[in-house]
Design an enzyme around this catalytic site. Sequence first.
Site, PDB file in Angstrom:
ATOM      1  N   GLY A 109     119.831  56.403  89.404  1.00  0.00           N
ATOM      2  CA  GLY A 109     120.302  57.104  90.587  1.00  0.00           C
ATOM      3  C   GLY A 109     119.461  58.289  91.019  1.00  0.00           C
ATOM      4  O   GLY A 109     119.928  59.156  91.752  1.00  0.00           O
ATOM      5  N   LYS A 110     118.188  58.332  90.589  1.00  0.00           N
ATOM      6  CA  LYS A 110     117.366  59.504  90.913  1.00  0.00           C
ATOM      7  C   LYS A 110     117.112  59.622  92.419  1.00  0.00           C
ATOM      8  O   LYS A 110     117.095  60.736  92.959  1.00  0.00           O
ATOM      9  CB  LYS A 110     116.040  59.486  90.149  1.00  0.00           C
ATOM     10  N   THR A 111     116.938  58.484  93.122  1.00  0.00           N
ATOM     11  CA  THR A 111     116.719  58.547  94.569  1.00  0.00           C
ATOM     12  C   THR A 111     117.951  59.116  95.270  1.00  0.00           C
ATOM     13  O   THR A 111     117.848  59.958  96.161  1.00  0.00           O
ATOM     14  CB  THR A 111     116.382  57.150  95.133  1.00  0.00           C
ATOM     15  N   SER A 112     119.122  58.651  94.868  1.00  0.00           N
ATOM     16  CA  SER A 112     120.365  59.141  95.479  1.00  0.00           C
ATOM     17  C   SER A 112     120.539  60.635  95.230  1.00  0.00           C
ATOM     18  O   SER A 112     120.910  61.391  96.144  1.00  0.00           O
ATOM     19  CB  SER A 112     121.564  58.375  94.917  1.00  0.00           C
ATOM     20  N   ASP A 141     107.716  56.412  94.846  1.00  0.00           N
ATOM     21  CA  ASP A 141     108.177  55.202  94.154  1.00  0.00           C
ATOM     22  C   ASP A 141     107.651  53.968  94.883  1.00  0.00           C
ATOM     23  O   ASP A 141     107.868  53.823  96.082  1.00  0.00           O
ATOM     24  CB  ASP A 141     109.702  55.178  94.130  1.00  0.00           C
ATOM     25  N   THR A 152     118.217  49.739  93.850  1.00  0.00           N
ATOM     26  CA  THR A 152     116.893  50.145  93.355  1.00  0.00           C
ATOM     27  C   THR A 152     116.362  49.232  92.262  1.00  0.00           C
ATOM     28  O   THR A 152     115.206  48.791  92.328  1.00  0.00           O
ATOM     29  CB  THR A 152     116.937  51.614  92.878  1.00  0.00           C
ATOM     30  N   GLY A 212     117.535  52.524  88.384  1.00  0.00           N
ATOM     31  CA  GLY A 212     118.976  52.325  88.303  1.00  0.00           C
ATOM     32  C   GLY A 212     119.780  53.516  87.853  1.00  0.00           C
ATOM     33  O   GLY A 212     121.011  53.447  87.820  1.00  0.00           O
TER      34      GLY A 212
END
Length: 594
Positions: A23-26, A48, A505, A21
């Site tokens: 925001g690491k993927t974004s 992930d 996420t 949550g």
Amino acid sequence: MTELKFLDQPPRFLFFTGKGGVGKTSVACATAIQLAESGRRVLLVSTDPASNVGQVFGITIGNQITAITVVPGLTALEIDPQAAAQAYRDRIVGPVRGVLPDTVVKGIEEQLSGACTTEIAAFDEFTALLVDSVLTADYDHIIFDTAPTGHTIRLLQLPGAWDGFLEDGKGDASCLGPLAGLEKQRSQYKAAVAALADPQRSRLILVARAQQATLREVARTHEELAAIGLAQQYLVINAILPQAEATQDALAMAIYVREQRALNEIPELLKSLPCDRIELKPFNLVGLEALRHLLTTATPSTVHSDTLTAAIQAPSLSKLVNEIAEDGHGLVMLMGKGGVGKTTLAAAVAVNLAQRGLPVHLTTSDPAAHLSETLSGALDNLTVSRIDPHAETERYRQHILDTKGAKLDAQGRALLEEDLHSPCTEEIAVFQAFSRIIREAGKKFVVMDTAPTGHTLLLLDATGAYHREISRQMGSSGLHYTTPMMQLQDTKRTKVLIVTLAETTPVLEAANLQVDLRRAGIEPWAWIINTSVAAATSKSPLLRQRAANELREINAVATTHAQRYAVVPMLREEPVGVTRLLELASGNRINPER
């Protein structure tokens, strides 16, 4: 556009790590786009288990290198940890199947069935991307969404003669089963760990939110990774509410003030790190246009103002607590990723039960938990404890050395001591303390705030292994027995509450946790969606847009994932102290917006 520090002269390998949550993927996807559009050849890799990289780009990726056609020069790969774990098990068990007795093979398979194996196997998959190979030779940058954890790297640094140790039967297995297949890859792992520790080749980016608890947790991650040689770290604080929104209403102002306080009181360990701050955006970070604007101050033209005018009506936490209280006693476990608010909600459930005159033991197995800070006071009928991993590990380690170690020669004892410094030893020790505490649930309520998901699954692995061993020993005796796993699987005695946020996420990760629990025969009792903007009311255009974005995730929980659920609104004031925790769980709004 302001130049971001973490993108200043980037090395070949960039690792983005952070809790669900944040925001690491974004941020990882936006970075990959920016580098590719500057003319670099980029490979974006997700490790992930709940990867949504494909969803972010609107395509199917999977466990193969796939071109992102809308961004020339960008390709992506999603490593499937479960598939990696199965391939890893096959590689170890295949050669001995049909050679060793079936009971021995079954025992090996059981050793390799846990989360520890899955974590190592995923690392096994992507270490190949860290060493010189034909597979990666053409890429200027390789970006990892979810970096290796300190736990995994410590395992791979253990230097012992594992194969001989296993063959001689000297081990008291904690991680020896999962580690047994590593010997042939040791040179690859050594090269990979060296690459991770080389600042000329690798950069680790810690992604966080402007929340005191989250920043404390990031400080722990920083310290753990620095201690094993990963010193080249940068900090990105994501999704900070812009000051202009603070003038819109009291809720927006409260959020702004709270975030600025967290930023001003950032842990000392993090102050020396190069730091970038990214503002909260009103739009969902899905699609190329949105991702292009994440790392800038501009707003994409596709954003529309929402029509949400009132807080949604959804079941409150008080409804769940009323049902829990009817049983009079039992185990209540709150599970989920770090940063979703498990500690606060565990405390809220506990104080509400205690106020009703019910005896309650509130405990945590999370090393980063700050229950005393959250409670900030005492209450009749409520006792509070913390399972101290270090103390429990030392107690367990000494016990093993005094018993099994006493029968070994000097070489065997030295190898045993080495194994007992494995991180998995801590999981076993914590499990034993956990087992002692949950026995109390037959007479009172035990509310447990668990560690972040990965550690919790390792704890459940230990619980399951203990259950199987006791069942094997007691099966033919005719005696009645109850193991901790049997208690966890009994919905009359244990209620598991999965905590998440109304974001893509965290909901994916919570759903993945539910699958893992069901695989262990544990059926989650309810979900709690925490700090929801849609359940509050705000005049801030940005927050209203965020509220509208939440509706899809709340609907998915309500209709697809959860048997029962509750939504907890985002509050003006942090729910710290007994009074506010009682209000949070009672359903009385602390901050109704008129």
